[in-house]
Design a protein around this motif. Structure first.
Motif, short mmCIF file in Angstrom:
data_model
loop_
_atom_site.label_atom_id
_atom_site.label_comp_id
_atom_site.label_asym_id
_atom_site.label_seq_id
_atom_site.Cartn_x
_atom_site.Cartn_y
_atom_site.Cartn_z
N GLU B 100 0.83 -1.21 0.00
CA GLU B 100 0.00 0.00 0.00
C GLU B 100 0.86 1.26 0.00
OE1 GLU B 100 -4.12 -1.29 2.30
OE2 GLU B 100 -2.31 -1.02 3.49
N MET B 101 1.98 1.21 0.75
CA MET B 101 2.88 2.36 0.77
C MET B 101 3.43 2.64 -0.63
SD MET B 101 3.31 3.86 3.68
CE MET B 101 4.88 4.70 3.65
N VAL B 102 3.85 1.58 -1.30
CA VAL B 102 4.46 1.76 -2.62
C VAL B 102 3.39 2.19 -3.63
CG1 VAL B 102 5.77 0.64 -4.47
CG2 VAL B 102 6.28 0.13 -2.07
N LEU B 103 2.19 1.65 -3.46
CA LEU B 103 1.08 2.01 -4.36
C LEU B 103 0.77 3.51 -4.29
CD1 LEU B 103 -0.92 0.71 -6.33
CD2 LEU B 103 -2.49 0.36 -4.42
N MET B 104 1.06 4.11 -3.14
CA MET B 104 0.83 5.56 -3.01
C MET B 104 1.67 6.35 -4.00
SD MET B 104 0.42 6.55 0.94
CE MET B 104 -0.33 5.42 2.08
N PHE B 136 8.55 -8.65 1.25
CA PHE B 136 7.99 -7.92 2.40
C PHE B 136 6.66 -7.25 2.06
CE2 PHE B 136 11.55 -7.58 5.50
CZ PHE B 136 12.51 -8.26 4.77
N ARG B 137 6.11 -7.53 0.85
CA ARG B 137 4.99 -6.72 0.37
C ARG B 137 3.77 -6.74 1.27
NH1 ARG B 137 5.53 -11.32 -2.12
NH2 ARG B 137 3.78 -12.64 -2.70
N SER B 138 3.57 -7.84 1.99
CA SER B 138 2.38 -7.89 2.84
C SER B 138 2.70 -7.65 4.31
CB SER B 138 1.64 -9.21 2.66
OG SER B 138 2.53 -10.27 2.86
N ARG B 139 3.89 -7.12 4.57
CA ARG B 139 4.22 -6.73 5.94
C ARG B 139 3.68 -5.34 6.23
NH1 ARG B 139 9.10 -9.13 7.81
NH2 ARG B 139 9.16 -7.54 9.42
N VAL B 140 3.55 -5.04 7.52
CA VAL B 140 3.11 -3.69 7.91
C VAL B 140 4.33 -2.77 7.91
CG1 VAL B 140 2.15 -2.29 9.78
CG2 VAL B 140 1.13 -4.50 9.22
N PHE B 141 4.23 -1.66 7.19
CA PHE B 141 5.38 -0.77 7.01
C PHE B 141 5.98 -0.33 8.34
CE2 PHE B 141 7.04 3.60 6.64
CZ PHE B 141 8.03 3.40 5.70
N SER B 142 5.13 0.04 9.29
CA SER B 142 5.66 0.60 10.55
C SER B 142 6.39 -0.43 11.40
CB SER B 142 4.53 1.27 11.35
OG SER B 142 3.47 0.38 11.49
N THR B 143 6.31 -1.72 11.03
CA THR B 143 7.04 -2.72 11.81
C THR B 143 8.41 -3.05 11.20
OG1 THR B 143 6.09 -4.55 10.59
CG2 THR B 143 4.88 -3.84 12.53
N LEU B 144 8.76 -2.40 10.09
CA LEU B 144 10.04 -2.71 9.44
C LEU B 144 11.19 -2.01 10.14
CD1 LEU B 144 9.10 -2.33 5.66
CD2 LEU B 144 8.97 -4.37 7.09
N GLY B 146 14.72 0.32 10.09
CA GLY B 146 15.01 1.57 9.41
C GLY B 146 15.46 1.38 7.97
N GLY B 147 16.36 0.43 7.76
CA GLY B 147 16.88 0.19 6.42
C GLY B 147 15.81 -0.33 5.48
N GLU B 148 14.96 -1.21 6.01
CA GLU B 148 13.88 -1.76 5.19
C GLU B 148 12.88 -0.66 4.81
OE1 GLU B 148 14.05 -6.18 7.32
OE2 GLU B 148 12.63 -4.67 8.01
N LYS B 149 12.60 0.22 5.78
CA LYS B 149 11.68 1.33 5.49
C LYS B 149 12.23 2.20 4.36
CE LYS B 149 9.41 2.13 9.91
NZ LYS B 149 9.39 2.96 11.10
N GLN B 150 13.53 2.52 4.45
CA GLN B 150 14.12 3.38 3.42
C GLN B 150 14.06 2.71 2.05
OE1 GLN B 150 14.42 6.25 3.97
NE2 GLN B 150 15.51 6.85 5.81
N ARG B 151 14.27 1.41 2.01
CA ARG B 151 14.18 0.70 0.72
C ARG B 151 12.75 0.77 0.18
NH1 ARG B 151 18.98 -2.54 0.15
NH2 ARG B 151 18.20 -3.29 -1.84
N VAL B 152 11.77 0.63 1.07
CA VAL B 152 10.38 0.72 0.63
C VAL B 152 10.09 2.11 0.07
CG1 VAL B 152 7.97 0.66 1.37
CG2 VAL B 152 9.57 -1.08 2.18
N LEU B 153 10.63 3.13 0.73
CA LEU B 153 10.39 4.50 0.25
C LEU B 153 11.07 4.73 -1.10
CD1 LEU B 153 10.57 6.58 3.54
CD2 LEU B 153 8.56 5.78 2.30
N VAL B 154 12.22 4.07 -1.30
CA VAL B 154 12.85 4.16 -2.62
C VAL B 154 11.96 3.45 -3.65
CG1 VAL B 154 14.84 3.47 -4.01
CG2 VAL B 154 15.20 4.38 -1.72
#
Lengths: 366, 270
Positions: B100-104, B136-144, B146-154
């Motif tokens: 959902e984060m990436v879909l945004m 990680f696509r079906s994980r909850v973003f806020s539980t990742l 720091g590094g994983e979050k940044q990759r998702v934002l990329v």
């Protein structure tokens, strides 16, 4: 969950089922739930119209409704028509409209202040609306330039919202915690001002004001229903259209800007729409707390935070919830009626405490 | 998708916040496809400069050009179609899934009535694979982490299909492996990129050129070793620095020690 080999299929198919999503319900679950809730709402209308001081069988209720709505069947007993069509039907529908409106307003506020603990009562919006409405009830419309209760409630809600944001503003934008605290503080201030108005009011008016303050849809006439129903439906539709922006805003101001949202403008639009919504609902129902907090939460727990689903679901859940509460309020101590606010607070306060404790921990999913 | 990379150009940008001058005439440029490192001490105006790039702050005077357009001649949405942002530490109480984060990121390309198409979902899957976060696509973003979050934002930035990428101290709170990992990924994207970095060695390793800010002014833009001379390091960062070349990798590294003499030396303006 099967991980498809690289390149074969995109794996993000929306119909792939719940395993693709960390949320309780996937697309089909969501659709089924919406269908079920529509059914529950229709049922609660019929049951709600049947419930009350005078015992009326469901078959009579259905006869009256069919006759009044579609002209089907023989003309029923005029007393039954009076009770069902003139007294109960409007109030039952009003309970649904109010529940839906408070829930949708809660969704919008929570996204706006990026805090799942927001709701029209916690943010001071509803207290502002209440102050406006009580001012008209106690002082009379003439003292306030001839505006009606709904208009006064809207002005109160809008004033409160503007003050909350003005107080919470800092160089780095609006911190969610500060928005909530400003809202709570202003809520108390508006409640105190409402209290002063009650104190100076005519004792004969006071009883009516007090009952209204505790929240009730008793005595709703058909003509009262139009404005709030229109406002709730129109503002929900508007919010659903802009739900991508709400999603972005829920991530924070910077993220929203980065995702192409004109945050300043969108926030002003949201303030106006939420104030209209809260004003229209509070003016006809008085104080009914916690619905706007609980319902969006329940919706998010079921389908996740995407507002494209949360908003329609909150609308239906909120309507069904307050519809049920209204039935309870009439049945528990029949023939007298209890205010709705008592029930929502009794359910809502423990829920709020549970939520506070829960939000301190990271949820574990996936 | 494979449209030519865009340039970024800042012309004499002034930004004042609450009567304090934060940027006092910054001019800089980012070449098409280049990764420009933005460095400078705390409070030098790095974040503010980045915010002017993604249209979050309107400069009092001066202009910011993305390609051939002044960003303020674009709408917020048009700007987001060109420029994607990886914000500093995105945390949220709303439990969006990674997908959902990436879909945004598709949002800037969507009208009010548009739903998510299979094209959008393919883009999301592609972007998540590109940053190696598909699992990680079906994980909850806020539980990742720091590094994983940044990759998702990329990944979100990739799904946004923008040609300009802005990163504000993306390596904060990341461990050493995740830092190198993220910057390697950013470099491999070959987008026109401007990245604020605290770690001068990371800047030296991953950026062709760096832009040094101090007190809201651009001290210089040049390759790291040419710009960060001993004098500049002492004057701007108050550290003594020495460039060393690794005998195994041949890369330049900066060895830093706290400067003993705090006497100011006139900065060379390249």
């Amino acid at each position: 969950m099967t991980v498809s080999a690289l390149g074969s299929g995109d794996g993000l198919d929306e119909d792939a089922g719940a395993s693709e999503s960390p949320h309780l319900l996937g697309t089909w679950g969501y659709r089924t739930l919406i269908g079920v809730l529509v059914g529950v709402m229709v049922a609660s209308i019929v049951v709600g119209i049947g419930a009350g001081a005078a015992d009326i069988p469901v078959s009579t209720t259905i006869d009256v409704l069919l006759h009044q709505l579609f002209g089907i069947g023989a003309a029923p007993d005029p007393v039954a028509v009076q009770i069902i069509w003139e007294l109960r039907a409007p109030r039952v529908l009003m309970a649904l409209v109010v529940g839906a409106g408070l829930s949708v307003a809660g969704c919008a506020l929570q996204a706006m202040v990026r805090n799942p603990l927001a709701d029209p009562y916690i943010m001071g919006t509803a207290e502002g609306a209440t102050l406006g409405a009580v001012a008209v009830l106690v002082l009379g419309p003439a003292a306030l330039g001839g505006i009606g209760v709904s208009m006064a409630a809207f002005i109160g809600a809008m004033t409160s919202m503007l003050l909350v944001f003005a107080l919470a503003r800092s160089r780095s934008g609006y911190a969610p915690g500060r928005l909530i605290l400003s809202g709570v503080a202003l809520g108390y201030l508006f409640s105190a001002m409402t209290g002063i108005l009650q104190f100076v009011s005519d004792p004969r008016e006071l009883r009516g004001v007090l009952f209204w303050l505790l929240g009730s849809v008793a005595g709703t006439q058909w003509e009262d229903l139009g404005l709030p129903a229109f406002v709730v439906i129109a503002s929900t539709a508007w919010l659903v259209l802009l739900s991508r922006r709400l999603n972005a805003l829920a991530l924070g101001e910077e993220s929203a800007v980065a995702l192409g949202v004109d945050v300043q403008r969108f926030r002003v639009q949201l303030m106006v729409v939420t104030s209209v919504l809260v004003g229209a609902v509070v003016a006809v129902s008085g104080s009914i707390g916690f619905v706007g907090l609980m319902v969006p939460h329940a919706a998010r727990m079921l389908v996740g935070p995407d507002h494209r689903r949360v908003l329609p679901l909150s609308l239906l859940l909120g309507a069904a919830f307050l519809g049920a509460v209204d039935i309870l309020a009439r049945v528990v101590a029949a023939p007298s009626e209890l205010p709705l606010g008592i029930f929502t607070a009794a359910a809502g306060a423990p829920f709020f405490i549970w939520l506070l404790r829960r939000s301190q921990r990271q949820i574990e999913l996936g | 998708m494979d449209a030519p990379a865009m340039t970024i150009r800042g012309d004499d940008i002034h930004v004042d916040i609450d009567d304090a001058s934060i940027l006092a005439g910054c001019s800089f440029d980012v070449r098409a496809g280049e990764v420009l490192g933005l460095i400078g001490p705390n409070g030098s105006g790095k974040s503010t400069l980045l915010r002017t790039v993604y249209r979050a702050i309107k400069p009092a005077t001066g202009a910011l050009w993305i390609g051939a357009d002044d960003v303020w001649s674009l709408t917020a949405r048009q700007s987001a179609q060109r420029t994607a942002v990886v914000t500093q530490n995105t945390s949220t109480d709303f439990h969006f899934s990674v997908a959902e984060m990436v879909l945004m990121g598709r949002g800037p390309h969507k009208g009010l009535l548009d739903g998510d198409t299979s094209h959008d979902r393919r883009k999301v899957a592609w972007a998540l694979r590109a940053v190696d976060m598909y699992a990680f696509r079906s994980r909850v973003f806020s539980t990742l982490s720091g590094g994983e979050k940044q990759r998702v934002l990329v990944a979100r930035a990739l799904a946004q299909e923008s040609r300009v990428l802005v990163l504000d101290e993306p390596t904060n709170h990341l461990d050493a492996h995740a830092q190198l990992d993220l910057l390697g990924l950013v470099r491999s994207l070959q987008l026109t990129t401007i990245v604020a970095l605290h770690d001068l060695n990371l800047a030296a390793t991953y950026c062709e050129r760096v832009c040094l800010l101090d007190h809201g002014r651009v001290v210089g833009i040049a390759p790291p070793r040419a710009l960060l001379t001993a004098d500049v390091l002492r004057d701007v960062f108050r550290v003594d620095g020495e460039w060393l070349t690794s005998p195994t990798t041949g890369r330049d590294h900066l060895a830093l020690t706290r400067s003993e003499s705090s006497t100011t030396i006139e900065t060379e303006k390249p």
